[in-house]
Design a protein around this motif. Structure first.
Motif, PDB file in Angstrom:
ATOM      1  N   ALA A  97      59.639 -16.644  20.993  1.00  0.00           N
ATOM      2  CA  ALA A  97      58.901 -15.792  21.930  1.00  0.00           C
ATOM      3  C   ALA A  97      59.655 -15.679  23.249  1.00  0.00           C
ATOM      4  CB  ALA A  97      57.503 -16.353  22.160  1.00  0.00           C
ATOM      5  N   ALA A  98      60.253 -16.779  23.693  1.00  0.00           N
ATOM      6  CA  ALA A  98      61.042 -16.754  24.933  1.00  0.00           C
ATOM      7  C   ALA A  98      62.258 -15.841  24.773  1.00  0.00           C
ATOM      8  CB  ALA A  98      61.488 -18.166  25.297  1.00  0.00           C
ATOM      9  N   ASP A  99      62.925 -15.936  23.638  1.00  0.00           N
ATOM     10  CA  ASP A  99      64.078 -15.065  23.390  1.00  0.00           C
ATOM     11  C   ASP A  99      63.667 -13.597  23.409  1.00  0.00           C
ATOM     12  OD1 ASP A  99      65.856 -17.177  23.180  1.00  0.00           O
ATOM     13  OD2 ASP A  99      65.706 -17.313  20.995  1.00  0.00           O
TER      14      ASP A  99
ATOM     15  N   THR B 107      62.664  -8.144  29.021  1.00  0.00           N
ATOM     16  CA  THR B 107      62.635  -8.141  30.486  1.00  0.00           C
ATOM     17  C   THR B 107      64.024  -8.095  31.105  1.00  0.00           C
ATOM     18  OG1 THR B 107      62.648 -10.563  30.612  1.00  0.00           O
ATOM     19  CG2 THR B 107      60.478  -9.467  30.559  1.00  0.00           C
ATOM     20  N   GLY B 108      65.047  -8.274  30.278  1.00  0.00           N
ATOM     21  CA  GLY B 108      66.385  -8.385  30.834  1.00  0.00           C
ATOM     22  C   GLY B 108      66.645  -9.722  31.496  1.00  0.00           C
ATOM     23  N   GLY B 109      65.724 -10.671  31.294  1.00  0.00           N
ATOM     24  CA  GLY B 109      65.920 -12.022  31.811  1.00  0.00           C
ATOM     25  C   GLY B 109      65.465 -12.237  33.238  1.00  0.00           C
TER      26      GLY B 109
ATOM     27  N   THR C 251      53.832 -23.790  24.057  1.00  0.00           N
ATOM     28  CA  THR C 251      54.110 -23.799  25.490  1.00  0.00           C
ATOM     29  C   THR C 251      55.456 -24.451  25.763  1.00  0.00           C
ATOM     30  OG1 THR C 251      51.740 -23.943  25.981  1.00  0.00           O
ATOM     31  CG2 THR C 251      53.260 -24.486  27.758  1.00  0.00           C
ATOM     32  N   ASN C 252      55.668 -25.639  25.218  1.00  0.00           N
ATOM     33  CA  ASN C 252      56.908 -26.364  25.465  1.00  0.00           C
ATOM     34  C   ASN C 252      58.130 -25.586  24.999  1.00  0.00           C
ATOM     35  OD1 ASN C 252      55.480 -28.467  26.585  1.00  0.00           O
ATOM     36  ND2 ASN C 252      55.523 -29.751  24.752  1.00  0.00           N
ATOM     37  N   GLY C 253      58.034 -24.993  23.796  1.00  0.00           N
ATOM     38  CA  GLY C 253      59.167 -24.230  23.282  1.00  0.00           C
ATOM     39  C   GLY C 253      59.526 -23.064  24.183  1.00  0.00           C
ATOM     40  N   PHE C 254      58.502 -22.350  24.643  1.00  0.00           N
ATOM     41  CA  PHE C 254      58.729 -21.191  25.514  1.00  0.00           C
ATOM     42  C   PHE C 254      59.316 -21.608  26.854  1.00  0.00           C
ATOM     43  CE2 PHE C 254      57.467 -18.051  28.683  1.00  0.00           C
ATOM     44  CZ  PHE C 254      57.807 -16.851  28.067  1.00  0.00           C
ATOM     45  N   VAL C 255      58.681 -22.570  27.513  1.00  0.00           N
ATOM     46  CA  VAL C 255      59.116 -22.990  28.848  1.00  0.00           C
ATOM     47  C   VAL C 255      60.525 -23.554  28.819  1.00  0.00           C
ATOM     48  CG1 VAL C 255      58.654 -24.621  30.724  1.00  0.00           C
ATOM     49  CG2 VAL C 255      56.757 -23.378  29.669  1.00  0.00           C
ATOM     50  N   GLU C 256      60.827 -24.394  27.840  1.00  0.00           N
ATOM     51  CA  GLU C 256      62.161 -24.993  27.745  1.00  0.00           C
ATOM     52  C   GLU C 256      63.233 -23.929  27.519  1.00  0.00           C
ATOM     53  OE1 GLU C 256      61.691 -27.761  24.585  1.00  0.00           O
ATOM     54  OE2 GLU C 256      60.434 -29.133  25.776  1.00  0.00           O
ATOM     55  N   GLN C 257      62.935 -22.948  26.677  1.00  0.00           N
ATOM     56  CA  GLN C 257      63.918 -21.911  26.381  1.00  0.00           C
ATOM     57  C   GLN C 257      64.157 -21.005  27.593  1.00  0.00           C
ATOM     58  OE1 GLN C 257      65.662 -22.095  23.789  1.00  0.00           O
ATOM     59  NE2 GLN C 257      66.054 -20.167  22.743  1.00  0.00           N
TER      60      GLN C 257
ATOM     61  N   ALA D 142      69.114 -12.985  10.043  1.00  0.00           N
ATOM     62  CA  ALA D 142      69.530 -12.560  11.366  1.00  0.00           C
ATOM     63  C   ALA D 142      70.495 -13.587  11.909  1.00  0.00           C
ATOM     64  CB  ALA D 142      68.327 -12.428  12.293  1.00  0.00           C
ATOM     65  N   ASN D 143      71.208 -13.229  12.962  1.00  0.00           N
ATOM     66  CA  ASN D 143      72.220 -14.111  13.507  1.00  0.00           C
ATOM     67  C   ASN D 143      71.668 -15.082  14.543  1.00  0.00           C
ATOM     68  OD1 ASN D 143      74.240 -12.869  12.020  1.00  0.00           O
ATOM     69  ND2 ASN D 143      74.503 -11.250  13.535  1.00  0.00           N
ATOM     70  N   ALA D 144      70.552 -14.724  15.185  1.00  0.00           N
ATOM     71  CA  ALA D 144      70.107 -15.462  16.350  1.00  0.00           C
ATOM     72  C   ALA D 144      69.526 -16.826  16.019  1.00  0.00           C
ATOM     73  CB  ALA D 144      69.046 -14.657  17.114  1.00  0.00           C
ATOM     74  N   THR D 145      69.948 -17.830  16.741  1.00  0.00           N
ATOM     75  CA  THR D 145      69.386 -19.197  16.785  1.00  0.00           C
ATOM     76  C   THR D 145      69.230 -19.866  15.431  1.00  0.00           C
ATOM     77  OG1 THR D 145      67.078 -18.492  16.720  1.00  0.00           O
ATOM     78  CG2 THR D 145      68.106 -18.617  18.884  1.00  0.00           C
TER      79      THR D 145
END
Length: 358
Positions: free
Chosen positions: A185-187, A193-195, A215-221, A9-12
């Protein structure tokens, strides 16, 4: 170190590869069913050439060993009441049988740290020559590690990291990049949700790196990419369905305008689905849900429309764990972190991928 990256995939991609290198990953391999194609089937595979930076047999001080003539011990940490633990233990059993391990000792600590310590000590007393350990917590296993070190028995930890010295107290950690799981998960949450919206986080159990990193990965992203997503509550559900449901009921009462839930495992997400329905809400529609694990029940919930996306946490450690052990005894330097690949499930691939979920 040479790194080979295969991208589905292209993302990240650059972010993931960079995270793996920074984490000290010098050898990683994919295993299990390949990731489905498409943006929700992202998978990165990295590997290194033998002889690179890492822990060698000589550095560890262990004797050379043929696994086909060895006693191997596996210490499971938690009651096998959730699909991840069932799949994890079965994968170890299956691979041990496949490569012809002389004897496999399997114990279950039943979520008790004192029992896990005594389990490991008992396996050493029974002649275990290599140990695979799924730690209950990141701290507290020192007596067991010391017992293994006294007998020069290598310890490979899987699925949770321990706060100890690699290539001294234990050989290496084999598992997922949990920070990256949180980012993915954040992405996925931003996408569904459309952000924008109000997010509640169902935290995993305290005292281990999995909860902290996810938690840190999600919150930071979210902070970096979607300022319109407001995190309004964080509460632990202990990685359990019943507790996830109870916590979700409390959060709905105190924050009735929640529009999204990030659950740090599928069991809590499924508990949240029940709580939301009981409150008269429509999970997956009124309240978007993203979770981590990749259990069949959660992937089915995507098909049913009650969960929106799931980031896999691959429990199929058997092939990679025993391959790492074989490489170690063959003279390959083993990196501090051996990262397994994780798939991703969403609305475009859940139905076709259901059979491959655990």
């Amino acid at each position: 170190m040479t790194i080979r990256i295969r991208v589905l995939a292209n993302a990240t991609v650059a972010l993931i590869a960079g995270a793996a290198v920074l984490a000290g990953c010098t050898r990683s391999e994919s295993e299990g069913t390949p990731a489905p194609a498409g943006s929700e089937g992202q998978q990165v595979v990295a590997s290194s050439t033998p002889g690179g930076a890492g822990c060698t047999l000589q550095q560890y001080g262990a004797a050379k060993l043929d696994l086909a003539d060895a006693v191997v011990g596996f210490s499971q940490s938690e009651k096998e009441a959730n699909p991840f633990r069932i799949a994890e233990t079965q994968s170890i059993r299956d691979e041990a049988a496949k490569i012809g391990v002389k004897k496999l000792l399997v114990t279950n600590a039943q979520s008790q740290l004192s029992k896990q310590i005594s389990d490991i000590q008992d396996m050493l007393a029974q002649g275990a020559q290599f140990l695979i350990v799924a730690p209950l917590n990141s701290d507290g296993l020192e007596p067991a590690l010391q017992a293994a070190a006294a007998k020069k028995v290598p310890v490979l930890t899987i699925d949770r990291k321990i706060n100890a010295a690699p290539c001294k107290d234990y050989l290496a950690f084999l598992g997922s990049n949990f920070v990256e799981q949180g980012r993915r998960a954040a992405d996925a949450m931003i996408k569904v949700t459309g952000g924008t919206g109000r997010v509640a986080i169902l935290l995993g159990s305290s005292g281990n790196n999995v909860t902290t990193d996810r938690t840190n990965g999600f919150v930071e992203q979210v902070k970096a990419k979607a300022p319109g997503l407001q995190i309004v509550a964080q509460q632990t559900g202990e990685f359990a369905r019943d507790k996830g449901q109870a916590v979700m009921e409390q959060l709905i009462s105190s924050n009735p305008d929640i529009t999204a839930v990030y659950a740090e495992n599928d069991e809590m997400a499924l508990g949240a689905v029940t709580a939301l329905r009981s409150a008269g809400k429509s999970p997956g529609k009124d309240v978007k849900i993203v979770s981590i694990d990749g259990t069949r029940n959660a992937v089915q919930a995507i098909v049913d429309g009650t969960i929106n996306a799931v980031i896999e946490s691959n429990p199929r450690f058997g092939p990679l764990a025993f391959k790492t052990a074989q490489d170690f005894y063959a003279g390959t330097a083993i990196g501090e972190n051996v990262i397994i690949s994780d798939r991703e499930y969403g609305s475009t691939n859940a139905r076709e991928s259901l059979a491959g979920a655990y």
